[in-house]
Design an enzyme around this catalytic site. Structure first.
Site, short mmCIF file in Angstrom:
data_model
loop_
_atom_site.label_atom_id
_atom_site.label_comp_id
_atom_site.label_asym_id
_atom_site.label_seq_id
_atom_site.Cartn_x
_atom_site.Cartn_y
_atom_site.Cartn_z
N GLU A 53 10.60 -6.43 10.04
CA GLU A 53 11.69 -6.75 10.39
C GLU A 53 12.62 -5.79 11.05
O GLU A 53 13.49 -6.15 12.00
CB GLU A 53 12.60 -7.33 9.04
N PHE A 115 13.18 -13.29 -7.71
CA PHE A 115 11.96 -12.54 -6.53
C PHE A 115 12.75 -12.51 -5.22
O PHE A 115 13.33 -13.28 -4.75
CB PHE A 115 10.74 -13.71 -6.70
N GLN A 116 12.46 -11.47 -4.63
CA GLN A 116 12.88 -11.18 -3.28
C GLN A 116 14.51 -11.42 -3.15
O GLN A 116 14.78 -11.76 -1.99
CB GLN A 116 12.16 -11.90 -2.18
N LYS A 165 18.48 -20.51 0.15
CA LYS A 165 17.50 -21.40 0.32
C LYS A 165 18.00 -22.83 0.19
O LYS A 165 17.68 -23.89 1.02
CB LYS A 165 16.18 -21.26 -0.44
N MET A 483 12.98 18.16 19.01
CA MET A 483 14.38 18.26 18.84
C MET A 483 14.74 18.96 17.45
O MET A 483 15.29 20.13 17.62
CB MET A 483 15.05 17.20 18.99
#
Lengths: 586, 169
Positions: A53, A115-116, A165, A483
């Site tokens: 993502e 969940f999630q 949802k 760097m």
């Protein structure tokens, strides 16, 4: 227009289409299944399946910055949302318009550690311009339209819309709103006329003026860059750009002094320091630009044009603040300069340019390319020579290669340079290049990268392959997190703690494993052939350019130093050790 | 050089009454390292769509200016008023102060309450709960005196403030 009845998921699709969205970068999951089902049943939106993502947000950023449109992201709840956080923060710091739709557990489970589940609006509150949790399907259409308005107007930025949802399943009414106006959010675009007039008079009376412009000019659209160029040319004043602003003024123009700041040119920083009037256009006096604050342009009166009032007087006290959109304000400035028949003080300006010419003669970006070892600066110069006559977009990762690209790859137009400036996100360039390439399928898109940054989002090469995005990953491989190594050399006694890129993959084989083409240049005489082959290749390419591992980025204003106290090269490194005070700064 | 003196300002912020708006304001202060000395919030419009947040904060003039600009930048914020800067204003705080004392201390607490125009809201044989209204300084002074007399528990509302005059926000 009559409202239509449909499910929340269908409203999402309909609203995105109504808002002119063509591409969505996303990754499916449990909490966004209804939206993915609705996506499956339509053919107006193109969904680009990323591999993580974080890559989706960077790809959307690349898409947004190369087109001026809003980048759109669709991810699931929990880890989908948390993976997007770095990209959102990156977009916030660099003012990139992105709308990120996140799935959420059903409303009745919110707060239950389902969940999630994660507190997406809580987590993203400090790293977005605004965010929404839609709890009622009746609010969905309006919220999506508002989200796009907020993301794209004023100072652009990322906006999250969290979609439980059950809201995606629920039926509701959708109607495209007539106007985008917001109840409380009303960004100001027109500048205060009296402040603008004052600013023009001050500029006209300047003896040692300089124009310092940044990403705000690019965000202001093509008109912003055109007007900036017009104003700079009609005044005859020198112009410098920030990292984010590169391309806003043509680099090939003689009035351009190069980038300013920590790794900016000697002439740009000296001119800033010695100036008597600074016109700051869409830049924010960032610490990488100002160096030591109490020694920053001590004799200069400062004019600051910015659409975001909180940018004004944040780091540096300015004399004339002008709140408004850069293009609008510059248009007024051009008009006033003409109508009042202002003319620059010719004698003073000539003397000022004489001094600038002397600073330029230092040739601060010089490097020695000799023998077999490829200097990274040389590799970028050759890349530029080979690509300058075609439509080329450059993205970068973060580190030494990024600074060399900014110094040695000139841009004459805006929106062709995509880099992570504010947040400095390693791993930005590869997914951003995918986003740019999808927006410009026929253009050449090169991610100027380092080997360490490339490893941070290498999985997105798979996305590039899936959608035949023929991006070119041009790795300046110095086998160090360069760097950080440079700072360890300068500040920490050369103790290279954990900055050696141990156990690197064979990038040629790695490219081949993805189905892309791998190329390698180990010696200077192979470089041009590899670049030519890379450009000609009708596939994604990873070009592993083995460069001098010891090379450092110069010039450099060390932390805690002033603009006129630069390190010009390795010789200065020993002569001007960095102070203890400077060491604690980043 | 910049004026580096720390000033205290009372700021009134009008916001859309939507979920998370207080978290946005508080998060802004903690995230950017600003001080909150007092913060109160409640809906104030007839239709309950607008809330007013009163904040007492401190910082250098440059920081105060930043705080106001940052607040104004939040999408649900409709207005930011620096009452300290904009002219005369009224500031009040309400406190409930419980004093547990017996004998002469108990009687003395009642006498001091009278001086401070505090009212008795509850009593038992060995305690009072006083309601006192006023500026922060007045409540500080009252609380200090009560501490000398017995066990003290304090609940304060935080500062609410409004500009003087006929102008209505």
């Amino acid at each position: 227009m009559a409202s239509e009845r449909m499910t929340g998921a269908e409203i999402v699709i309909k609203a995105l289409v109504d808002l002119g969205v063509e591409v969505v970068f996303g990754y499916p999951g449990g909490a966004v299944l209804p939206i993915y089902d609705a996506l499956f049943k339509q053919n107006r939106l193109r969904h680009i399946l990323v591999r993580q993502e974080g890559g989706a947000v960077h790809a959307a950023e690349g898409y947004a910055r190369s087109t001026g449109k809003i980048g759109v992201v669709l991810v699931t709840s929990g880890p989908g949302a948390t993976n997007a956080v770095t990209g959102l923060t990156d977009a916030l710091m660099d003012s990139v318009p992105v709308v990120c739709l996140t799935g959420q557990v059903p409303t009745h489970l919110i707060g239950n550690d389902a969940f999630q589940e994660c507190d997406t609006t809580g987590i993203t509150r400090p790293c977005t311009k605004h965010n929404y949790l839609v709890k009622d399907v009746q609010d969905l259409g309006k919220t999506l339209h508002e989200a796009f308005y907020v993301a794209g107007s004023g100072r652009p930025g990322p906006v999250v819309v969290d979609l439980p949802k059950d809201v995606q399943f629920a039926e509701g009414d959708y109607e495209a709103p007539q106007s985008a106006a917001h109840k409380t959010y009303k960004p100001r675009v027109k500048g205060d006329p009296s402040a603008i007039e004052q600013a023009v008079s001050l500029l006209a009376s300047a003896k040692r003026p300089i124009v310092y412009a940044g990403g705000g000019v690019v965000n202001s659209g093509d008109k912003g860059s055109q007007l900036l160029t017009q104003f700079v040319r009609m005044t005859g004043y020198p112009c410098t750009l920030t990292l984010m602003g590169l391309g806003a003024y043509p680099a090939s123009d003689n009035q351009f002094l190069g980038m300013l700041g920590m790794h900016g040119t000697y002439e740009a920083n000296m001119a800033m320091h010695d100036s008597d009037v600074i016109l700051c256009v869409g830049a924010r006096f960032d610490d990488r630009v100002t160096g030591r604050l109490d020694a920053f342009a001590p004799d200069a009166k400062k004019i600051h044009i910015d659409i975001d009032p909180s940018s004004i007087n944040k780091n540096v006290r300015v004399d004339i603040p002008i709140i408004g959109d850069v293009a609008h304000v510059l248009e007024d400035m051009v008009k006033i300069w003409k109508s009042k028949q202002h003319r620059a003080d010719g004698k003073a300006l000539d003397a000022w340019w004489d001094r600038i010419t002397e600073w330029r003669a230092v040739n601060c970006l010089k490097f020695k390319q000799a023998g077999d070892i490829i200097k990274p600066q040389h590799a970028i110069r050759r890349l530029y020579e080979a690509t300058k006559d075609r439509e080329t977009y450059i993205t970068t990762e973060v580190g030494q290669h990024q600074m060399w690209a900014a110094q040695h790859f000139p841009f004459d137009r805006p929106n062709h340079w995509m880099t992570s400036g504010g947040l400095g996100t390693m791993g930005y360039g590869l997914p951003a290049a995918v986003g740019v390439q999808l927006a410009h399928p026929d253009a050449l898109v090169v991610d100027i990268a380092g080997e360490a940054s490339t490893m941070m989002n290498i999985q997105e090469l798979s996305t590039a392959m899936q959608y035949r995005a023929k991006i070119k990953v041009f790795i300046l491989n110095n086998e160090y997190m360069g760097m950080v190594r440079q700072w360890q050399e300068l500040l920490h006694g050369g103790r290279y703690s954990e900055t050696y890129s141990e156990a690197l993959p064979d990038f040629v084989k790695l490219a081949e494993a993805f189905g892309a083409v791998g190329l390698r240049a180990e010696k200077a005489d192979q470089l041009d052939d590899v670049i030519a082959e890379m450009i000609a290749c009708d596939n994604a390419v990873v070009a592993d350019i083995c460069v001098d591992p010891a090379e450092n980025v110069f010039p450099m204003i060390p932390s805690g130093a002033a603009h006129n106290d630069m390190l010009l090269g390795p010789e200065d490194e020993k002569a001007k050790p960095v102070s203890e005070d400077g060491m604690v700064l980043v | 050089m910049e004026n580096q003196e720390i000033e205290t300002h009372t700021i009134a912020v009008l916001v859309d009454n939507e979920p998370g708006v207080l978290a946005r304001v508080v998060g802004l202060f903690s995230g950017r390292g600003y001080n909150i000395e007092s913060l109160t919030v409640s809906t104030v419009s007839e239709d309950k769509t607008v809330s007013r947040i009163s904040i007492v904060t401190s910082g250098t003039p440059m920081i105060i200016e930043q705080i106001k600009a940052q607040l104004d930048r939040l999408v649900p914020v409709s207005a930011v008023h620096d009452l300290t800067e904009e002219g005369a204003y009224i500031e009040r705080e309400v406190a409930l102060i419980k004093v547990a004392a017996k004998g002469p201390e108990r009687r003395e607490s009642l006498r001091i309450a009278d001086i401070f125009r505090a009212r008795v809201a509850d009593t038992t044989v060995d305690s009072f709960v006083f309601v006192v209204t006023g500026t922060q300084e007045k409540i500080d002074a009252f609380t200090e005196l009560m501490r000398a007399l017995g066990g003290v528990e304090v609940s304060r509302s935080g500062v609410v403030a409004i500009a003087r005059g006929s102008e209505v926000l």
